[in-house]
Design a protein around this motif. Structure first.
Motif, PDB file in Angstrom:
ATOM      1  N   TRP A  58     -12.169   2.085   2.446  1.00 33.47           N
ATOM      2  CA  TRP A  58     -10.811   1.557   2.615  1.00 33.47           C
ATOM      3  C   TRP A  58     -10.877   0.073   2.949  1.00 33.47           C
ATOM      4  O   TRP A  58     -10.187  -0.750   2.345  1.00 33.47           O
ATOM      5  CB  TRP A  58     -10.112   2.328   3.729  1.00 33.47           C
ATOM      6  N   GLN A  59     -11.738  -0.281   3.918  1.00 31.06           N
ATOM      7  CA  GLN A  59     -11.857  -1.667   4.331  1.00 31.06           C
ATOM      8  C   GLN A  59     -12.401  -2.538   3.200  1.00 31.06           C
ATOM      9  O   GLN A  59     -11.915  -3.658   2.986  1.00 31.06           O
ATOM     10  CB  GLN A  59     -12.751  -1.766   5.577  1.00 31.06           C
ATOM     11  N   GLU A  60     -13.374  -2.031   2.470  1.00 32.20           N
ATOM     12  CA  GLU A  60     -13.925  -2.791   1.336  1.00 32.20           C
ATOM     13  C   GLU A  60     -12.868  -2.983   0.259  1.00 32.20           C
ATOM     14  O   GLU A  60     -12.706  -4.078  -0.288  1.00 32.20           O
ATOM     15  CB  GLU A  60     -15.145  -2.074   0.760  1.00 32.20           C
ATOM     16  N   ALA A  92      -2.458  -2.003   2.134  1.00 29.00           N
ATOM     17  CA  ALA A  92      -3.606  -2.520   2.884  1.00 29.00           C
ATOM     18  C   ALA A  92      -4.186  -3.738   2.187  1.00 29.00           C
ATOM     19  O   ALA A  92      -4.688  -4.652   2.840  1.00 29.00           O
ATOM     20  CB  ALA A  92      -4.671  -1.441   3.040  1.00 29.00           C
TER      21      ALA A  92
END
Length: 117
Positions: free
Chosen positions: A60-62, A112
């Motif tokens: 998700w962060q990547e 995001a």
């Protein structure tokens, strides 16, 4: 205000010292079952779930970072903030694979990466 935690058995949770409960009660408190075989299986499954969760969070962060980089690159080159056809493509892919929940997940992923509209 203080309230008791109610466990799945319906009674208030006991908050004693470690070692107060016998191992069967401790396993039941952690897994929801007194069956030791089932409890061991539940613990193993939960360990795998936790591994998957860590992977999902990292991905998700990547993904968010890559999406932000795409947006910044596009804006720096004089492009638009959003490419709606790309967002529709992502929404459709997730909907096709996961149904209505997929659409909601895709919306969260898109947010995001690009921020709120």
């Amino acid at each position: 205000m203080m309230t008791d935690v109610v466990e799945s058995s319906g009674g208030p949770a006991r908050h004693g010292r470690p070692g107060d409960a016998n191992p069967t009660e401790a396993a039941a408190a952690r897994t929801g079952t007194d069956d030791s075989t089932a409890a061991e299986r539940i613990v193993a499954i939960r360990e795998r779930i936790d591994e998957i969760d860590r992977t999902i969070i990292a991905l998700w962060q990547e993904r968010a970072a890559l999406s932000q980089e795409v947006g910044a690159t596009r804006l720096a080159a004089g492009g638009t903030r959003l490419v709606l056809s790309r967002e529709r493509e992502i929404l459709e892919r997730f909907r096709a694979e996961l149904g209505a929940d997929g659409t909601q997940l895709a919306l969260l992923l898109l947010r995001a990466g690009r921020g709120p509209l």
